[in-house]
Scaffold this active site. Structure first.
Site, PDB file in Angstrom:
ATOM      1  N   TYR A 176      33.114  38.001  49.406  1.00  0.00           N
ATOM      2  CA  TYR A 176      33.392  37.029  48.208  1.00  0.00           C
ATOM      3  C   TYR A 176      32.522  35.987  48.010  1.00  0.00           C
ATOM      4  O   TYR A 176      32.602  35.428  46.832  1.00  0.00           O
ATOM      5  CB  TYR A 176      34.566  36.650  48.825  1.00  0.00           C
ATOM      6  CG  TYR A 176      35.608  35.582  47.589  1.00  0.00           C
ATOM      7  CD1 TYR A 176      36.313  36.371  47.507  1.00  0.00           C
ATOM      8  CD2 TYR A 176      35.231  34.138  47.981  1.00  0.00           C
ATOM      9  CE1 TYR A 176      37.560  34.750  46.415  1.00  0.00           C
ATOM     10  CE2 TYR A 176      35.779  32.949  46.773  1.00  0.00           C
ATOM     11  CZ  TYR A 176      37.024  34.060  46.410  1.00  0.00           C
ATOM     12  OH  TYR A 176      37.934  33.621  45.802  1.00  0.00           O
ATOM     13  N   GLN A 231      43.591  35.394  34.137  1.00  0.00           N
ATOM     14  CA  GLN A 231      43.938  35.968  35.619  1.00  0.00           C
ATOM     15  C   GLN A 231      42.654  36.167  36.982  1.00  0.00           C
ATOM     16  O   GLN A 231      42.743  36.262  37.708  1.00  0.00           O
ATOM     17  CB  GLN A 231      44.337  38.371  35.835  1.00  0.00           C
ATOM     18  CG  GLN A 231      45.154  38.438  34.857  1.00  0.00           C
ATOM     19  CD  GLN A 231      45.395  39.463  34.558  1.00  0.00           C
ATOM     20  OE1 GLN A 231      45.204  41.086  35.051  1.00  0.00           O
ATOM     21  NE2 GLN A 231      45.651  40.119  33.116  1.00  0.00           N
ATOM     22  N   ASN A 232      41.833  35.340  36.154  1.00  0.00           N
ATOM     23  CA  ASN A 232      40.429  34.937  36.092  1.00  0.00           C
ATOM     24  C   ASN A 232      40.549  33.763  37.470  1.00  0.00           C
ATOM     25  O   ASN A 232      41.608  32.563  37.715  1.00  0.00           O
ATOM     26  CB  ASN A 232      39.636  34.559  35.315  1.00  0.00           C
ATOM     27  CG  ASN A 232      39.696  35.785  34.335  1.00  0.00           C
ATOM     28  OD1 ASN A 232      39.962  36.749  34.288  1.00  0.00           O
ATOM     29  ND2 ASN A 232      39.318  35.006  33.052  1.00  0.00           N
ATOM     30  N   HIS A 247      45.770  33.967  40.151  1.00  0.00           N
ATOM     31  CA  HIS A 247      45.197  35.021  41.144  1.00  0.00           C
ATOM     32  C   HIS A 247      44.483  33.817  41.905  1.00  0.00           C
ATOM     33  O   HIS A 247      43.824  34.853  42.982  1.00  0.00           O
ATOM     34  CB  HIS A 247      44.423  35.748  40.480  1.00  0.00           C
ATOM     35  CG  HIS A 247      45.251  36.867  39.824  1.00  0.00           C
ATOM     36  ND1 HIS A 247      44.771  37.648  39.026  1.00  0.00           N
ATOM     37  CD2 HIS A 247      46.221  37.520  40.826  1.00  0.00           C
ATOM     38  CE1 HIS A 247      45.622  39.042  38.644  1.00  0.00           C
ATOM     39  NE2 HIS A 247      46.573  38.282  39.315  1.00  0.00           N
ATOM     40  N   ARG A 264      29.370  38.311  45.521  1.00  0.00           N
ATOM     41  CA  ARG A 264      31.143  38.627  44.300  1.00  0.00           C
ATOM     42  C   ARG A 264      31.093  37.819  43.115  1.00  0.00           C
ATOM     43  O   ARG A 264      31.472  37.815  42.253  1.00  0.00           O
ATOM     44  CB  ARG A 264      31.438  39.747  44.482  1.00  0.00           C
ATOM     45  CG  ARG A 264      31.035  41.329  45.326  1.00  0.00           C
ATOM     46  CD  ARG A 264      29.849  41.887  44.855  1.00  0.00           C
ATOM     47  NE  ARG A 264      29.051  42.551  45.890  1.00  0.00           N
ATOM     48  CZ  ARG A 264      27.899  42.605  45.944  1.00  0.00           C
ATOM     49  NH1 ARG A 264      26.760  41.671  45.318  1.00  0.00           N
ATOM     50  NH2 ARG A 264      27.326  43.293  46.292  1.00  0.00           N
ATOM     51  N   ASP A 271      37.827  31.957  38.210  1.00  0.00           N
ATOM     52  CA  ASP A 271      36.803  31.419  37.937  1.00  0.00           C
ATOM     53  C   ASP A 271      36.457  29.475  37.616  1.00  0.00           C
ATOM     54  O   ASP A 271      35.752  29.150  37.794  1.00  0.00           O
ATOM     55  CB  ASP A 271      35.335  31.783  37.482  1.00  0.00           C
ATOM     56  CG  ASP A 271      35.970  32.345  35.448  1.00  0.00           C
ATOM     57  OD1 ASP A 271      37.201  31.745  34.743  1.00  0.00           O
ATOM     58  OD2 ASP A 271      36.600  33.546  35.101  1.00  0.00           O
TER      59      ASP A 271
END
Length: 240
Positions: free
Chosen positions: A57, A84-85, A102, A60, A87
């Site tokens: 995790y 959905q990100n 998410h 990535r 970041d």
């Protein structure tokens, strides 16, 4: 008054230098030495091999934590948005009312049973010692032995493949926004996750107009659909 709901995927962050999920350099093409990405991104992996999970995790996702928003995020900053990100770039761009369906890279929670109400805490990425990565990650997430302990250890705020949507991720509010929309615009998503299917089902049942923005859009079973065969950045430049 128009009520357009935007649902975004990894394509909106591509211009910020963050890989998409299913491209050649995507997150789901890159695993660990022993596991595929689909095996890594699970609650089961976190529970049984937290050292491997957290290292994957971190490499990535957390290594992109200092990337900044691009013009797409800024254009979306005052929009009705579900992303959905994980970041957090929509927050950096100033959208204070978006739903990170998410999870959020910059947050963690106490490790708990799904569905329980918990508070979020800042993720400890800045304290991680890459020279002693595994031990540093385990210490930062309060994992004292080989496995995380309920109500003692911490877990990144990320919805994993073997978990389900709860209000920790804003699912009730997300459904309400879908139901009240008169148009849903999908930007940079492959329609391979449950939230996009949920939105499409609601759009079909309520005859909500749908638009899809993607250079190679997935054909969705819905009418009417307007396809914009372009990148997210090209789309917002056209919209002005």
């Amino acid at each position: 008054m128009s009520n357009t709901l935007y649902i975004t995927g990894a394509g909106v962050s591509a211009a910020s230098g963050i890989p998409t999920f299913r491209g050649e350099d995507g997150f789901w093409r890159i695993g660990s030495a022993h596991y595929t990405p689909m095996e890594m991104a699970t609650r089961a992996m976190y529970q049984h091999n937290p050292k491997e999970f957290l290292a994957w995790y971190y490499h990535r996702f957390a290594t992109y934590r200092h990337h900044g928003p691009n013009d797409v995020h800024h254009w979306l900053s005052d929009k009705n948005l579900i992303t959905q990100n994980i970041d957090g770039l929509d927050a950096k761009a100033g959208n204070n009312n978006y739903i990170a369906i998410h999870g959020r890279l910059d947050l963690m929670t106490e490790f708990h049973n799904q569905g329980e109400a918990v508070t979020t805490h800042p993720a400890p990425w800045e304290s991680i010692d890459e020279g002693n990565l595994h031990a540093s990650l385990l210490a930062a997430f309060a994992i004292d032995g080989e496995k995380p302990q309920l109500y003692h250890s911490y877990k990144p705020l990320v919805l994993l493949f073997d978990e389900y949507y709860t209000d920790l991720y804003g699912i009730t509010e997300a459904q309400q926004r879908m139901l009240s929309a008169d148009k849903i615009v999908f930007i940079g998503t492959s329609f391979s996750v449950n939230i996009t299917q949920m939105a499409l089902e609601i759009a079909r049942s309520r005859s909500i107009d749908v638009e899809v923005v993607d250079p190679e859009p997935v054909q969705v079973a819905h009418a009417p659909v307007t396809y914009h065969r372009m990148t997210a950045l090209e789309y917002v430049q056209r919209m002005g």
